[in-house]
Design an enzyme around this catalytic site. Structure first.
Site, PDB file in Angstrom:
ATOM      1  N   ALA A 182       0.864  -1.176   0.000  1.00 50.27           N
ATOM      2  CA  ALA A 182       0.000   0.000   0.000  1.00 50.27           C
ATOM      3  C   ALA A 182       0.905   1.232   0.000  1.00 50.27           C
ATOM      4  CB  ALA A 182      -0.889  -0.020   1.228  1.00 50.27           C
ATOM      5  N   GLU A 190       4.284  -5.125   7.591  1.00 45.83           N
ATOM      6  CA  GLU A 190       3.440  -4.133   8.274  1.00 45.83           C
ATOM      7  C   GLU A 190       3.829  -3.881   9.717  1.00 45.83           C
ATOM      8  OE1 GLU A 190       2.349  -6.447   6.205  1.00 45.83           O
ATOM      9  OE2 GLU A 190       0.869  -5.584   4.850  1.00 45.83           O
ATOM     10  N   GLY A 223       0.622  -5.048   1.029  1.00 54.94           N
ATOM     11  CA  GLY A 223      -0.579  -5.128   0.199  1.00 54.94           C
ATOM     12  C   GLY A 223      -0.333  -5.822  -1.137  1.00 54.94           C
ATOM     13  N   GLU A 258      -0.657  -9.392  -0.349  1.00 56.84           N
ATOM     14  CA  GLU A 258      -2.084  -9.646  -0.092  1.00 56.84           C
ATOM     15  C   GLU A 258      -2.900  -9.658  -1.391  1.00 56.84           C
ATOM     16  OE1 GLU A 258      -1.931  -6.441   2.818  1.00 56.84           O
ATOM     17  OE2 GLU A 258      -2.961  -7.763   4.232  1.00 56.84           O
TER      18      GLU A 258
HETATM   19  N1  DAK Z   1       4.516   3.313  -0.961  1.00 59.65           N
HETATM   20  C1  DAK Z   1       4.831   4.475  -1.586  1.00 59.65           C
HETATM   21  N2  DAK Z   1       5.943   4.619  -2.349  1.00 59.65           N
HETATM   22  C2  DAK Z   1       6.757   3.565  -2.459  1.00 59.65           C
HETATM   23  C3  DAK Z   1       6.482   2.327  -1.826  1.00 59.65           C
HETATM   24  C4  DAK Z   1       5.297   2.225  -1.050  1.00 59.65           C
HETATM   25  N3  DAK Z   1       4.905   1.084  -0.469  1.00 59.65           N
HETATM   26  N4  DAK Z   1       7.499   1.455  -2.128  1.00 59.65           N
HETATM   27  C5  DAK Z   1       8.345   2.151  -2.898  1.00 59.65           C
HETATM   28  N5  DAK Z   1       7.921   3.398  -3.118  1.00 59.65           N
HETATM   29  C6  DAK Z   1       8.545   4.462  -3.887  1.00 59.65           C
HETATM   30  C7  DAK Z   1       9.725   5.066  -3.160  1.00 59.65           C
HETATM   31  O1  DAK Z   1       9.298   6.049  -2.226  1.00 59.65           O
HETATM   32  C8  DAK Z   1      10.498   5.660  -4.302  1.00 59.65           C
HETATM   33  O2  DAK Z   1       9.885   6.845  -4.719  1.00 59.65           O
HETATM   34  P1  DAK Z   1      10.696   8.251  -4.751  1.00 59.65           P
HETATM   35  O3  DAK Z   1      11.210   8.446  -3.374  1.00 59.65           O
HETATM   36  O4  DAK Z   1      11.776   7.991  -5.772  1.00 59.65           O
HETATM   37  O5  DAK Z   1       9.681   9.251  -5.183  1.00 59.65           O
HETATM   38  C9  DAK Z   1      10.292   4.639  -5.422  1.00 59.65           C
HETATM   39  O6  DAK Z   1       9.105   3.915  -5.065  1.00 59.65           O
HETATM   40  C10 DAK Z   1      11.437   3.662  -5.538  1.00 59.65           C
HETATM   41  O7  DAK Z   1      11.635   3.063  -4.278  1.00 59.65           O
HETATM   42  P2  DAK Z   1      13.079   2.965  -3.583  1.00 59.65           P
HETATM   43  O8  DAK Z   1      13.929   4.120  -3.980  1.00 59.65           O
HETATM   44  O9  DAK Z   1      12.853   2.748  -2.137  1.00 59.65           O
HETATM   45  O10 DAK Z   1      13.645   1.656  -4.288  1.00 59.65           O
HETATM   46  P3  DAK Z   1      14.718   0.627  -3.681  1.00 59.65           P
HETATM   47  O11 DAK Z   1      15.082  -0.257  -4.813  1.00 59.65           O
HETATM   48  O12 DAK Z   1      15.793   1.336  -2.943  1.00 59.65           O
HETATM   49  O13 DAK Z   1      13.879  -0.228  -2.604  1.00 59.65           O
HETATM   50  C11 DAK Z   1      11.964  -1.478  -1.792  1.00 59.65           C
HETATM   51  C12 DAK Z   1      12.817  -1.037  -3.033  1.00 59.65           C
HETATM   52  C13 DAK Z   1      10.716  -2.185  -2.291  1.00 59.65           C
HETATM   53  C14 DAK Z   1      12.786  -2.450  -0.928  1.00 59.65           C
HETATM   54  C15 DAK Z   1      11.617  -0.198  -0.951  1.00 59.65           C
HETATM   55  O14 DAK Z   1      11.033   0.757  -1.856  1.00 59.65           O
HETATM   56  C16 DAK Z   1      10.640  -0.477   0.137  1.00 59.65           C
HETATM   57  O15 DAK Z   1      11.002  -1.033   1.190  1.00 59.65           O
HETATM   58  N6  DAK Z   1       9.383  -0.055  -0.072  1.00 59.65           N
HETATM   59  C17 DAK Z   1       8.352  -0.146   0.952  1.00 59.65           C
HETATM   60  C18 DAK Z   1       7.885  -1.565   1.046  1.00 59.65           C
HETATM   61  C19 DAK Z   1       6.878  -1.744   2.137  1.00 59.65           C
HETATM   62  O16 DAK Z   1       7.140  -1.591   3.327  1.00 59.65           O
HETATM   63  N7  DAK Z   1       5.668  -2.087   1.714  1.00 59.65           N
HETATM   64  C20 DAK Z   1       4.616  -2.423   2.580  1.00 59.65           C
HETATM   65  C21 DAK Z   1       3.773  -1.240   2.811  1.00 59.65           C
HETATM   66  S1  DAK Z   1       2.620  -1.554   4.093  1.00 59.65           S
HETATM   67  C22 DAK Z   1      -4.659  -1.045   5.523  1.00 59.65           C
HETATM   68  C23 DAK Z   1      -4.649  -2.190   4.780  1.00 59.65           C
HETATM   69  C24 DAK Z   1      -3.503  -2.584   4.176  1.00 59.65           C
HETATM   70  C25 DAK Z   1      -2.329  -1.890   4.310  1.00 59.65           C
HETATM   71  C26 DAK Z   1      -2.378  -0.769   5.042  1.00 59.65           C
HETATM   72  C27 DAK Z   1      -3.505  -0.331   5.651  1.00 59.65           C
HETATM   73  N8  DAK Z   1      -5.823  -0.662   6.198  1.00 59.65           N
HETATM   74  C28 DAK Z   1      -6.799  -1.638   6.617  1.00 59.65           C
HETATM   75  C29 DAK Z   1      -5.987   0.682   6.554  1.00 59.65           C
HETATM   76  C30 DAK Z   1      -1.133  -2.347   3.691  1.00 59.65           C
HETATM   77  C31 DAK Z   1       0.059  -1.948   4.139  1.00 59.65           C
HETATM   78  C32 DAK Z   1       1.272  -2.141   3.361  1.00 59.65           C
HETATM   79  O17 DAK Z   1       1.284  -2.636   2.264  1.00 59.65           O
END
Ligand code: DAK
Length: 258
Positions: free
Chosen positions: A63, A131, A108, A111
Site C-alpha cells: 500500500a 506491516e 498489500g 495480499e
Molecule cells: N509506498 C509508496 N511509495 C513507495 C512504496 C510504497 N509502499 N514502495 C516504494 N515506493 C517508492 C519510493 O518512495 C520511491 O519513490 P521516490 O522516493 O523515488 O519518489 C520509489 O518507489 C522507488 O523506491 P526505492 O527508492 O525505495 O527503491 P529501492 O530499490 O531502494 O527499494 C523497496 C525497493 C521495495 C525495498 C523499498 O522501496 C521499500 O522497502 N518499499 C516499501 C515496502 C513496504 O514496506 N511495503 C509495505 C507497505 S505496508 C490497511 C490495509 C492494508 C495496508 C495498510 C492499511 N488498512 C486496513 C488501513 C497495507 C500496508 C502495506 O502494504
C-alpha cells in the site's frame, strides 16, 4: 486509466498495475481503477485473468506509505475497506485469476497476490508482510489468507518477523506454484491462461466456487455444495458436447459457455 492497464488476448485478459515510479504501490487511485476494470470485464469474452505489475522490479511494493502517512483512524478504515472490497472482488471473481509476480510483492502486494486463485513468480520475486515494522498489521486480508495458503506457523513467522523471503522459499512453502526466469514469467502465465480458457468455462467457474466455498466449511458441507454444482453442470450444452465428442473420439471440442 492512469495506473492500471487492461488488455485482452485470445480468450484471457491481462491486468497490469502500472505505477512503476512508485514500484506499483497501491494508492486509492490504483484501487479505484482496479475496481472499475474488474466491473467492466466481459466474462463472456474472456475466460481467465492474469494480474501482474509493470516493469522488471516490482509486482506491487505494498500500500502507498506516502498516502497512508496522513490517514487518521477513519481514513485508515476507509482505505482498508477500499482495498478489502477490491481484493474480495478478485477472490470471488467469476473467472480464475492467475497472479504473475514479477518482483517485489510486499505488504498489500503480497495480499493482492493472495486474493488471486494461484500464484507464479519470477526468480527475482521477493515476498514479505512488513506491516508490523510500520506499526500496523496486514490490513488487506493478509492475516487471514496467508495462513490459508502456507499454514499458520509459516504465516505467523512471516507476519511477526516482517522478514523478506525469496522466490525459492516462496515455492518451498507453497506460496507460489512455480518460479520462472524473468523473461519466461509472462509467457508461462499466458500459456496457463490459454490452457484454462480452452476448458469448459462454466465447469471451471463452478470448480472455483466449490473450492472457495468449501475452504471455509466442514468437508460434509463442502461436498454438499460440490454435489449441487456438479448437478448443475449437467444442464449445460458444453457438458453434452464434450461427452459426445469423447464417445465419438473427436478431439479439440470448442466450448460455448452455455
Ligand atoms: N509506498 C509508496 N511509495 C513507495 C512504496 C510504497 N509502499 N514502495 C516504494 N515506493 C517508492 C519510493 O518512495 C520511491 O519513490 P521516490 O522516493 O523515488 O519518489 C520509489 O518507489 C522507488 O523506491 P526505492 O527508492 O525505495 O527503491 P529501492 O530499490 O531502494 O527499494 C523497496 C525497493 C521495495 C525495498 C523499498 O522501496 C521499500 O522497502 N518499499 C516499501 C515496502 C513496504 O514496506 N511495503 C509495505 C507497505 S505496508 C490497511 C490495509 C492494508 C495496508 C495498510 C492499511 N488498512 C486496513 C488501513 C497495507 C500496508 C502495506 O502494504
Amino acid at each position: 486509466m492512469e495506473f492500471v492497464k487492461y488488455e485482452q488476448r485470445n480468450r484471457y485478459g491481462i491486468i497490469t498495475i502500472n505505477r512503476e515510479e512508485a514500484l506499483n504501490a497501491l494508492n486509492s487511485a490504483v484501487l479505484d481503477e482496479l475496481n472499475e476494470i474488474l466491473d467492466n470485464i466481459d466474462t463472456n469474452a474472456v475466460r481467465c485473468l492474469i494480474i501482474t505489475g509493470a516493469g522488471g522490479k516490482s509486482f506491487v511494493a505494498g500500500a502507498d506509505i506516502k498516502e497512508m502517512l496522513e490517514l487518521d483512524k477513519s481514513g485508515g478504515e476507509f482505505f482498508g475497506k477500499k482495498g478489502n472490497d477490491v481484493f474480495a472482488k478478485i477472490e470471488n471473481f467469476a473467472l480464475p485469476v492467475i497472479c504473475a509476480i514479477n518482483g517485489y510483492a510486499l505488504g498489500g502486494g503480497c495480499e493482492l497476490a493472495l486474493s488471486c486463485d494461484f500464484r507464479i513468480c519470477s526468480e527475482k520475486a521477493v515476498f514479505a508482510q512488513p506491516e508490523v515494522g510500520l506499526g500496523i498489521i496486514p490490513g488487506f486480508g493478509g492475516t487471514q489468507r496467508l495462513m490459508r495458503a502456507v499454514g499458520m506457523g509459516m504465516a505467523k513467522q512471516m507476519i511477526y518477523s516482517a522478514g523478506k523471503i525469496d522466490a525459492a522459499e516462496a515455492l518451498r512453502i507453497g506460496l507460489v506454484n512455480a518460479v520462472y526466469a524473468p523473461e519466461e514469467l509472462m509467457p508461462a502465465a499466458e500459456k496457463l491462461a490459454d490452457i484454462i480458457s480452452k476448458n469448459a468455462p462454466i465447469a471451471v467457474q463452478k470448480s472455483k466456487i466449490a473450492i472457495n466455498s468449501g475452504s471455509q466449511l466442514p468437508i460434509n458441507k463442502g461436498t454438499e455444495i460440490e454435489t449441487r454444482l456438479f448437478g448443475e453442470c449437467f444442464e449445460t450444452d458444453d457438458r453434452r458436447a464434450a461427452m459426445g465428442a469423447f464417445i465419438e473420439r473427436r478431439k479439440n471440442v470448442e466450448f460455448f459457455n452455455r
